[in-house]
Write an enzyme that holds these catalytic residues in place. Structure first.
Site, PDB file in Angstrom:
ATOM      1  N   SER A   1       0.811  -1.223   0.000  1.00 21.10           N
ATOM      2  CA  SER A   1       0.000   0.000   0.000  1.00 21.10           C
ATOM      3  C   SER A   1       0.842   1.269   0.000  1.00 21.10           C
ATOM      4  CB  SER A   1      -0.880  -0.005   1.250  1.00 21.10           C
ATOM      5  OG  SER A   1      -1.439   1.263   1.460  1.00 21.10           O
TER       6      SER A   1
ATOM      7  N   GLU B   1       0.187   3.667   1.682  1.00 20.72           N
ATOM      8  CA  GLU B   1       0.240   4.123   3.078  1.00 20.72           C
ATOM      9  C   GLU B   1       1.642   3.928   3.659  1.00 20.72           C
ATOM     10  OE1 GLU B   1      -1.861   5.328   5.810  1.00 20.72           O
ATOM     11  OE2 GLU B   1      -2.802   6.171   4.047  1.00 20.72           O
TER      12      GLU B   1
ATOM     13  N   TYR C   1      -1.540   0.086  10.607  1.00 17.04           N
ATOM     14  CA  TYR C   1      -1.817  -0.551   9.317  1.00 17.04           C
ATOM     15  C   TYR C   1      -0.600  -0.441   8.401  1.00 17.04           C
ATOM     16  CZ  TYR C   1      -3.616  -0.928   4.511  1.00 17.04           C
ATOM     17  OH  TYR C   1      -3.791  -1.260   3.185  1.00 17.04           O
TER      18      TYR C   1
HETATM   19  P1  NAP Z   1     -11.453  -4.655   1.554  1.00 15.51           P
HETATM   20  O1  NAP Z   1     -12.567  -4.310   0.626  1.00 15.51           O
HETATM   21  O2  NAP Z   1     -11.458  -4.103   2.929  1.00 15.51           O
HETATM   22  O3  NAP Z   1     -11.387  -6.249   1.629  1.00 15.51           O
HETATM   23  C1  NAP Z   1     -10.596  -6.906   2.586  1.00 15.51           C
HETATM   24  C2  NAP Z   1     -10.792  -8.395   2.425  1.00 15.51           C
HETATM   25  O4  NAP Z   1      -9.996  -9.067   3.423  1.00 15.51           O
HETATM   26  C3  NAP Z   1     -12.250  -8.864   2.656  1.00 15.51           C
HETATM   27  O5  NAP Z   1     -12.512  -9.918   1.779  1.00 15.51           O
HETATM   28  C4  NAP Z   1     -12.202  -9.368   4.078  1.00 15.51           C
HETATM   29  O6  NAP Z   1     -13.204 -10.308   4.388  1.00 15.51           O
HETATM   30  C5  NAP Z   1     -10.820 -10.022   4.094  1.00 15.51           C
HETATM   31  N1  NAP Z   1     -10.308 -10.227   5.453  1.00 15.51           N
HETATM   32  C6  NAP Z   1     -10.140  -9.320   6.438  1.00 15.51           C
HETATM   33  N2  NAP Z   1      -9.650  -9.893   7.533  1.00 15.51           N
HETATM   34  C7  NAP Z   1      -9.491 -11.210   7.252  1.00 15.51           C
HETATM   35  C8  NAP Z   1      -9.042 -12.327   7.992  1.00 15.51           C
HETATM   36  N3  NAP Z   1      -8.640 -12.231   9.267  1.00 15.51           N
HETATM   37  N4  NAP Z   1      -9.008 -13.536   7.371  1.00 15.51           N
HETATM   38  C9  NAP Z   1      -9.435 -13.668   6.091  1.00 15.51           C
HETATM   39  N5  NAP Z   1      -9.889 -12.642   5.344  1.00 15.51           N
HETATM   40  C10 NAP Z   1      -9.915 -11.427   5.922  1.00 15.51           C
HETATM   41  O7  NAP Z   1     -10.046  -4.264   0.912  1.00 15.51           O
HETATM   42  P2  NAP Z   1      -9.695  -3.872  -0.610  1.00 15.51           P
HETATM   43  O8  NAP Z   1      -9.922  -2.414  -0.772  1.00 15.51           O
HETATM   44  O9  NAP Z   1     -10.315  -4.833  -1.534  1.00 15.51           O
HETATM   45  O10 NAP Z   1      -8.115  -4.060  -0.601  1.00 15.51           O
HETATM   46  C11 NAP Z   1      -7.518  -5.315  -0.970  1.00 15.51           C
HETATM   47  C12 NAP Z   1      -6.077  -5.342  -0.469  1.00 15.51           C
HETATM   48  O11 NAP Z   1      -5.345  -4.272  -1.062  1.00 15.51           O
HETATM   49  C13 NAP Z   1      -5.922  -5.147   1.030  1.00 15.51           C
HETATM   50  O12 NAP Z   1      -4.839  -5.929   1.464  1.00 15.51           O
HETATM   51  C14 NAP Z   1      -5.603  -3.678   1.188  1.00 15.51           C
HETATM   52  O13 NAP Z   1      -4.876  -3.451   2.373  1.00 15.51           O
HETATM   53  C15 NAP Z   1      -4.770  -3.450  -0.053  1.00 15.51           C
HETATM   54  N6  NAP Z   1      -4.783  -2.089  -0.586  1.00 15.51           N
HETATM   55  C16 NAP Z   1      -5.976  -1.501  -0.881  1.00 15.51           C
HETATM   56  C17 NAP Z   1      -5.969  -0.221  -1.440  1.00 15.51           C
HETATM   57  C18 NAP Z   1      -7.268   0.458  -1.800  1.00 15.51           C
HETATM   58  O14 NAP Z   1      -7.222   1.680  -2.049  1.00 15.51           O
HETATM   59  N7  NAP Z   1      -8.386  -0.245  -1.883  1.00 15.51           N
HETATM   60  C19 NAP Z   1      -4.754   0.422  -1.691  1.00 15.51           C
HETATM   61  C20 NAP Z   1      -3.568  -0.231  -1.387  1.00 15.51           C
HETATM   62  C21 NAP Z   1      -3.592  -1.499  -0.847  1.00 15.51           C
HETATM   63  P3  NAP Z   1     -14.699  -9.841   4.830  1.00 15.51           P
HETATM   64  O15 NAP Z   1     -15.405  -9.498   3.540  1.00 15.51           O
HETATM   65  O16 NAP Z   1     -15.237 -11.032   5.498  1.00 15.51           O
HETATM   66  O17 NAP Z   1     -14.541  -8.651   5.716  1.00 15.51           O
HETATM   67  O1  G4F Z   2     -10.737   6.684   2.631  1.00 15.68           O
HETATM   68  P1  G4F Z   2      -9.742   6.563   3.714  1.00 15.68           P
HETATM   69  O2  G4F Z   2     -10.187   5.937   4.987  1.00 15.68           O
HETATM   70  O3  G4F Z   2      -8.506   5.794   3.075  1.00 15.68           O
HETATM   71  P2  G4F Z   2      -6.953   5.735   3.487  1.00 15.68           P
HETATM   72  O4  G4F Z   2      -6.747   6.001   4.917  1.00 15.68           O
HETATM   73  O5  G4F Z   2      -6.211   6.598   2.514  1.00 15.68           O
HETATM   74  O6  G4F Z   2      -6.624   4.192   3.246  1.00 15.68           O
HETATM   75  C1  G4F Z   2      -7.054   3.514   2.077  1.00 15.68           C
HETATM   76  O7  G4F Z   2      -6.071   3.644   1.074  1.00 15.68           O
HETATM   77  C2  G4F Z   2      -4.815   2.994   1.375  1.00 15.68           C
HETATM   78  C3  G4F Z   2      -3.882   3.242   0.181  1.00 15.68           C
HETATM   79  O8  G4F Z   2      -3.186   4.441   0.365  1.00 15.68           O
HETATM   80  C4  G4F Z   2      -5.071   1.515   1.594  1.00 15.68           C
HETATM   81  F1  G4F Z   2      -3.891   0.892   1.825  1.00 15.68           F
HETATM   82  C5  G4F Z   2      -6.020   1.342   2.766  1.00 15.68           C
HETATM   83  O9  G4F Z   2      -6.302  -0.045   2.947  1.00 15.68           O
HETATM   84  C6  G4F Z   2      -7.320   2.058   2.444  1.00 15.68           C
HETATM   85  O10 G4F Z   2      -7.923   1.410   1.351  1.00 15.68           O
HETATM   86  O11 G4F Z   2      -9.168   8.013   4.069  1.00 15.68           O
HETATM   87  C7  G4F Z   2      -8.656   8.870   3.069  1.00 15.68           C
HETATM   88  C8  G4F Z   2      -8.388  10.237   3.689  1.00 15.68           C
HETATM   89  C9  G4F Z   2      -7.607  10.175   5.005  1.00 15.68           C
HETATM   90  O12 G4F Z   2      -6.652  11.179   5.006  1.00 15.68           O
HETATM   91  C10 G4F Z   2      -8.655  10.471   6.080  1.00 15.68           C
HETATM   92  O13 G4F Z   2      -8.140  11.111   7.233  1.00 15.68           O
HETATM   93  O14 G4F Z   2      -9.665  10.822   4.028  1.00 15.68           O
HETATM   94  C11 G4F Z   2      -9.568  11.398   5.308  1.00 15.68           C
HETATM   95  N1  G4F Z   2     -10.932  11.490   5.858  1.00 15.68           N
HETATM   96  C12 G4F Z   2     -11.567  12.663   6.140  1.00 15.68           C
HETATM   97  N2  G4F Z   2     -12.770  12.397   6.666  1.00 15.68           N
HETATM   98  C13 G4F Z   2     -11.731  10.472   6.191  1.00 15.68           C
HETATM   99  C14 G4F Z   2     -12.900  11.047   6.703  1.00 15.68           C
HETATM  100  N3  G4F Z   2     -11.572   9.131   6.093  1.00 15.68           N
HETATM  101  C15 G4F Z   2     -12.590   8.339   6.504  1.00 15.68           C
HETATM  102  N4  G4F Z   2     -12.466   6.992   6.375  1.00 15.68           N
HETATM  103  N5  G4F Z   2     -13.745   8.856   7.034  1.00 15.68           N
HETATM  104  C16 G4F Z   2     -13.952  10.220   7.153  1.00 15.68           C
HETATM  105  O15 G4F Z   2     -14.979  10.668   7.639  1.00 15.68           O
END
Ligand code: NAP
Ligand code: G4F
Length: 385
Positions: free
Chosen positions: A130, A132, A153
């Site tokens: 990520s 992050e 995280y």
């Molecule tokens: P997500 O929608 O939150 O999905 C997370 C998945 O992990 C869900 O299927 C969840 O199952 C499963 N999970 C959580 N805890 C688990 C456990 N203990 N054992 C087995 N499965 C578990 O995340 P996503 O946005 O698709 O992201 C996919 C991956 O990319 C993650 O590793 C995330 O950290 C990484 N990532 C995401 C972003 C982004 O912007 N989306 C960016 C960078 C990296 P349930 O459905 O049962 O909760």
């Molecule tokens: O949407 P967010 O919660 O995503 P964040 O923290 O960027 O993390 C996501 O992206 C990562 C990749 O860079 C992944 F690795 C991670 O698993 C996840 O998918 O927050 C985005 C921004 C943050 O700066 C947060 O402080 O939005 C700001 N924010 C402002 N108000 C909020 C809110 N975030 C959330 N969730 N809820 C609010 O009300």
């Protein structure tokens, strides 16, 4: 037929990746968690009854904290490729559950890598790293930018990133890190900021919600479209050599910009008043369809410090030059288009007429595998026990 195992198949990315791999004629196995309510909504449209002949999607119960099950699954399935997407993915929640996040998001990766090492089979491995991890390192960030994690995280992801590289160097595992910047979609979890905003808008349009409370409005994120990104996970595992890639659009926007554009797309012009935790947004102008529920000057957004993080990542913006040249990828969906797609979906989901551009954009840009998002699925009973 190639066989893939996806952890996190029920999540945003896992569901799009499963669609993509099935379309590439893979046999797809997914790990799902036992839950007291259905947690398979994002993949229900892919599911076939176990008694159906020719099905190519198989679901298995498992959990990232259960080494025995993960090892047994990899041994039994003998996948060609493992896409490790499961994690505790919420940054704010990771401050409340730091140890659990380490167990799942960090050690979960080690458990899978170790299971792969033990089967003595050339399994290709994708780690969902990520942006992050870059934390407070200045933007734009690329593959050689130092990490400075700002949350439990991010620290867990940095550990998993290095374990992936260690298994590549120590044991020759074909293991890749995709360092993905934020990517969103109609399937984005409801507590991430983009989806929180687009859902709130739809619910306001029905008169069911009067106000949206947000945290830090100034942070900048590089928001892309999730279906594009899952295809790149696959491309990384098709390369001749394992490597690590940054994936992002190169464009960064504030949370404030996302809110303003989403509201404008739905027909509301906002004006900001006050500052800091006293800041709020009022309706400056709106289209007639909002009249039953709001009037000019109504406050629709307030800042709530509950959503602030103990330490924040201020600015993420990808330098994805390596992916452009080696994976041959250029981002397709723009920031404005992403907002249109998400707002349209949430409006349609609640049965409200949407501006409709988002749906057209999906079709024009040939994201045919997201079209079902706009055809609401009936959830049916299933028994996979
Ligand atoms: P997500 O929608 O939150 O999905 C997370 C998945 O992990 C869900 O299927 C969840 O199952 C499963 N999970 C959580 N805890 C688990 C456990 N203990 N054992 C087995 N499965 C578990 O995340 P996503 O946005 O698709 O992201 C996919 C991956 O990319 C993650 O590793 C995330 O950290 C990484 N990532 C995401 C972003 C982004 O912007 N989306 C960016 C960078 C990296 P349930 O459905 O049962 O909760
Ligand atoms: O949407 P967010 O919660 O995503 P964040 O923290 O960027 O993390 C996501 O992206 C990562 C990749 O860079 C992944 F690795 C991670 O698993 C996840 O998918 O927050 C985005 C921004 C943050 O700066 C947060 O402080 O939005 C700001 N924010 C402002 N108000 C909020 C809110 N975030 C959330 N969730 N809820 C609010 O009300």
């Amino acid at each position: 037929m190639r066989r893939a195992l996806i952890t996190g198949i029920t999540g945003q990315d896992g569901s799009y990746l499963a669609e993509f791999l099935l379309a590439q004629n893979y046999e797809v196995h997914g790990v799902i968690r036992r839950a007291s309510t259905f947690n398979t909504q994002r993949i229900d449209h892919l599911y076939h009854d176990p008694h159906d002949a020719g099905r190519r999607l198989f679901l298995h119960y498992g959990d990232l904290t259960d080494t025995g099950v993960l090892t047994a699954l990899i041994d039994k399935i003998q996948p060609d490729e493992v896409y490790h997407l499961a994690a505790q993915t919420h940054v704010k929640v990771s401050f409340q559950m730091p140890e659990y996040t380490g167990q799942v998001t960090g050690l979960g990766t080690t458990r899978i890598l170790e299971a792969i090492r033990q089967v003595h089979r050339p399994i290709r491995f994708y780690q969902a790293s990520s942006s992050e991890m870059f934390g407070s390192s200045p933007a734009p960030q690329h593959e050689h930018t130092p990490f400075h994690p700002r949350s439990p995280y991010a620290a867990a992801k940095a550990y998993a990133y290095w374990m992936t590289i260690n298994y590549r160097e120590a044991y020759g595992v074909f293991a890749c890190n995709g360092i993905l910047f934020n990517h969103e979609s109609p399937r984005r979890g409801e507590t991430f900021v983009t989806r929180k905003i687009t859902r709130a808008l739809a619910s306001m349009r029905l008169g069911k919600q009067k106000k949206l409370y947000l945290g830090n409005l100034e942070t900048k994120r590089d928001w892309g479209f999730a279906p594009e990104y899952v295809e790149l996970m696959w491309r990384m595992l098709q390369m001749d050599c394992p490597d690590d890639y940054v994936i992002g659009t190169g464009q960064s926007n504030t949370v404030r910009a996302f809110v303003e554009k989403a509201f404008a797309y739905a027909g509301i012009t906002l004006a900001w008043v006050g500052s800091g935790v006293q800041e709020r947004a009022i309706i400056n102008n709106f289209t007639s369809d909002w009249k039953p529920y709001f009037k000019l000057g109504d406050c629709v957004i307030e800042v709530d410090s509950r959503y602030f993080r103990p330490s924040e990542v201020e600015h993420l913006q990808a330098d994805a030059s390596k992916a452009h040249s080696l994976l041959g990828w250029q981002p397709r969906v723009t920031f404005d288009e992403l907002i249109a797609i998400m707002v349209d979906y949430d409006f349609k989901y609640l049965g409200i007429d949407s501006p409709g551009q988002g749906i057209t954009i999906c079709k024009v840009k040939d994201f045919s595998y997201t079209n079902h998002d706009f055809t609401l699925q009936q959830q049916d009973d299933r028994d996979m026990s």
